[in-house]
Enzyme design. Structure first.
Site, PDB file in Angstrom:
ATOM      1  N   ASN A   8      -9.717   6.692  -6.570  1.00  0.00           N
ATOM      2  CA  ASN A   8      -9.403   6.266  -5.090  1.00  0.00           C
ATOM      3  C   ASN A   8      -8.963   4.929  -4.767  1.00  0.00           C
ATOM      4  O   ASN A   8      -9.539   3.969  -5.287  1.00  0.00           O
ATOM      5  CB  ASN A   8     -10.884   6.293  -4.271  1.00  0.00           C
ATOM      6  CG  ASN A   8     -10.909   6.034  -2.865  1.00  0.00           C
ATOM      7  OD1 ASN A   8      -9.956   5.844  -2.374  1.00  0.00           O
ATOM      8  ND2 ASN A   8     -12.036   5.817  -2.354  1.00  0.00           N
ATOM      9  N   ARG A  82      -8.315  10.855  -4.553  1.00  0.00           N
ATOM     10  CA  ARG A  82      -8.733  10.965  -3.216  1.00  0.00           C
ATOM     11  C   ARG A  82      -7.353  10.571  -2.121  1.00  0.00           C
ATOM     12  O   ARG A  82      -6.956   9.342  -2.529  1.00  0.00           O
ATOM     13  CB  ARG A  82     -10.054  10.022  -2.732  1.00  0.00           C
ATOM     14  CG  ARG A  82     -10.597  10.072  -1.275  1.00  0.00           C
ATOM     15  CD  ARG A  82     -10.947   8.702  -0.974  1.00  0.00           C
ATOM     16  NE  ARG A  82     -11.449   8.904   0.321  1.00  0.00           N
ATOM     17  CZ  ARG A  82     -11.561   7.832   1.101  1.00  0.00           C
ATOM     18  NH1 ARG A  82     -11.293   6.373   0.600  1.00  0.00           N
ATOM     19  NH2 ARG A  82     -11.814   7.852   2.274  1.00  0.00           N
ATOM     20  N   HIS A 170     -13.767  11.749   6.450  1.00  0.00           N
ATOM     21  CA  HIS A 170     -15.095  12.057   5.426  1.00  0.00           C
ATOM     22  C   HIS A 170     -15.221  13.491   5.142  1.00  0.00           C
ATOM     23  O   HIS A 170     -16.303  13.974   4.963  1.00  0.00           O
ATOM     24  CB  HIS A 170     -16.480  11.674   6.467  1.00  0.00           C
ATOM     25  CG  HIS A 170     -16.457  10.048   6.630  1.00  0.00           C
ATOM     26  ND1 HIS A 170     -16.914   9.451   7.980  1.00  0.00           N
ATOM     27  CD2 HIS A 170     -16.272   9.035   5.939  1.00  0.00           C
ATOM     28  CE1 HIS A 170     -16.745   8.181   7.633  1.00  0.00           C
ATOM     29  NE2 HIS A 170     -16.404   7.890   6.525  1.00  0.00           N
ATOM     30  N   ARG A 230     -15.967  -0.836  13.799  1.00  0.00           N
ATOM     31  CA  ARG A 230     -15.166  -0.003  14.730  1.00  0.00           C
ATOM     32  C   ARG A 230     -15.817   0.202  15.827  1.00  0.00           C
ATOM     33  O   ARG A 230     -17.114   0.731  15.933  1.00  0.00           O
ATOM     34  CB  ARG A 230     -14.707   1.217  13.766  1.00  0.00           C
ATOM     35  CG  ARG A 230     -13.620   0.991  12.720  1.00  0.00           C
ATOM     36  CD  ARG A 230     -13.394   2.222  12.203  1.00  0.00           C
ATOM     37  NE  ARG A 230     -13.572   2.031  10.690  1.00  0.00           N
ATOM     38  CZ  ARG A 230     -13.734   3.119   9.809  1.00  0.00           C
ATOM     39  NH1 ARG A 230     -13.301   4.340  10.157  1.00  0.00           N
ATOM     40  NH2 ARG A 230     -14.110   2.854   8.405  1.00  0.00           N
ATOM     41  N   GLU A 373     -19.029  12.198  -3.107  1.00  0.00           N
ATOM     42  CA  GLU A 373     -17.746  12.406  -2.969  1.00  0.00           C
ATOM     43  C   GLU A 373     -16.914  12.639  -4.227  1.00  0.00           C
ATOM     44  O   GLU A 373     -16.100  13.413  -4.264  1.00  0.00           O
ATOM     45  CB  GLU A 373     -17.094  11.238  -1.866  1.00  0.00           C
ATOM     46  CG  GLU A 373     -17.707  11.367  -0.539  1.00  0.00           C
ATOM     47  CD  GLU A 373     -17.275  10.328   0.359  1.00  0.00           C
ATOM     48  OE1 GLU A 373     -16.352  10.447   1.091  1.00  0.00           O
ATOM     49  OE2 GLU A 373     -17.733   9.189   0.162  1.00  0.00           O
TER      50      GLU A 373
END
Length: 392
Positions: A8, A82, A170, A230, A373
């Site tokens: 990743n 990823r 996600h 955010r 993940e």
């Protein structure tokens, strides 16, 4: 096909994990601050032994070379990357020139992520030209959403000509935990599940019979919930208001919405939920308000997601906050009184980081499922690699 390397790549970092023997063992690590004098690599071996070493001014390729020397006894048989944004690609893809070009073309939708993924892909292709390499897209799981869920109420040509639509993110996490919960419930990929992936970045998802039918993030990961830094959903005219009254340009507004808002913006203190809970307990009003907004917006989103499900089998909490904060889980469930959820206080209090069911056995199930993940990416990479290894 037992040893899968998962990579990743961020703009200045690389997370890596080598999953061995069908994911039961793994070596994982992080190379960070790449391109600077503070660059370093650290991680954990199979025996939980920690390692760390400086890599002054190392780039992505050099960091990968160092990481791979630590894996020399466990040669990877395939590599999974990823990739945050895959546009309308619906599944993992064997990496070739066409896929690389697509990732580059989609970079306009993920300018902070996709270019970094390309760096990692090109580096590993040079290091391992003979290994199958697979791109696993965060957005792919959500491409099963119906058009009514992914289209914005905007002029059609913005979608047809420029790809302006809701994509969701996600995806690997939502796919993993929803499949895992339905399996534990006795019917793999069956039923209707509400998923709350809660961390510094947070999103909800509605999953019906193993497929995403709606999710809270949209064109970018900014849409939806109140997150760590955010804002989540705001009035679209906020940009005009800030430009007209404060003289802010788009770059300044974007920075505020992505890096200075959410829990941090409301509290003025921190984007860490643990810090905020402690501060709220000590009487900090702004910290308490940040938690209230987080919980209320999350509950509203889960209620909205339920519109995509014919029935609700259960609710799943995952991610750093979802897995570890009994307080937030309890508050969220209490904010959804119309759905028949009944939380078991004792189970909830002892669910930190565990795979555990926390309801009272009445109404829809409630699960805490630690996300994996890397494991999901390895699984999808293995499936693609095995297909191309099969004799014609």
């Amino acid at each position: 096909m037992s040893n899968i390397l998962v990579i990743n790549c961020g703009s200045s970092s690389i997370k890596f994990a080598l999953l061995l023997e069908d994911q039961h063992f793994r070596i994982q690590g992080l190379a960070e601050n790449l391109g600077t004098a503070e660059a370093r690599i650290k991680g954990v071996t199979i025996g939980e032994e920690k390692f760390e070493m400086p890599l002054p001014h190392a780039d992505h390729k050099q960091a990968l070379e160092v990481a791979l020397t630590r894996l020399k006894h466990y040669k990877p048989e395939a590599i999974g990357h990823r990739v945050v944004h895959g546009g309308e690609i619906t599944e993992a893809q064997l990496i070739n020139d066409e896929v690389i070009q697509h990732i580059k073309q989609t970079s306009a939708l993920a300018p902070l992520h996709n270019p970094a993924h390309i760096v990692g892909i090109e580096a590993t292709l040079e290091l391992f030209p003979d290994l199958p390499q697979v791109a696993v897209f965060d957005t792919a799981f959500h491409q099963s959403m119906p058009e009514k869920a992914y289209r914005y109420a905007l002029p059609k040509n913005l979608y047809t000509d420029y790809g302006v639509r809701r994509y969701g993110f996600h995806g690997t996490s939502h796919a993993y935990v929803s499949e895992r919960a339905s399996t534990l419930a006795g019917q793999k990929n069956q039923g209707g599940w509400l998923v709350a992936h809660l961390g510094n970045g947070s999103s909800t998802c509605a999953v019906w019979n193993g497929k995403s039918v709606d999710t809270s993030m949209g064109l970018t990961p900014l849409e939806g919930l109140c997150m760590g830094t955010r804002s989540g959903d705001v009035d679209p005219s906020l940009h005009q208001f800030l430009a007209k009254n404060l003289g802010w340009d788009l770059e300044r507004i974007d920075k505020m919405l992505n890096r200075e808002s959410g829990l941090l913006g409301i509290s003025g203190l921190s984007n860490d939920m643990r810090t905020l809970v402690e501060a709220a307990d000590n009487g900090n009003h702004d910290a308490a308000l940040a938690i209230e907004v987080f919980v209320y917006r999350l509950a509203k989103s889960l209620a909205a997601m339920s519109c995509g499900l014919p029935e609700i089998s259960g609710l799943i909490f995952t991610g750093g906050i979802g897995e570890n904060s009994a307080y937030i889980r309890e508050r969220v469930v209490k904010s959804l009184p119309h759905f028949g959820f009944s939380i078991d206080q004792n189970q909830n209090d002892h669910a930190r980081g565990k795979e555990i069911r926390i309801d009272q056995g009445q109404g829809p199930q409630i699960w805490v499922i630690p996300t994996d993940e890397e494991g999901r990416i390895a699984h999808e990479t293995r499936e693609i690699a095995l297909k191309i290894a099969e004799p014609a």
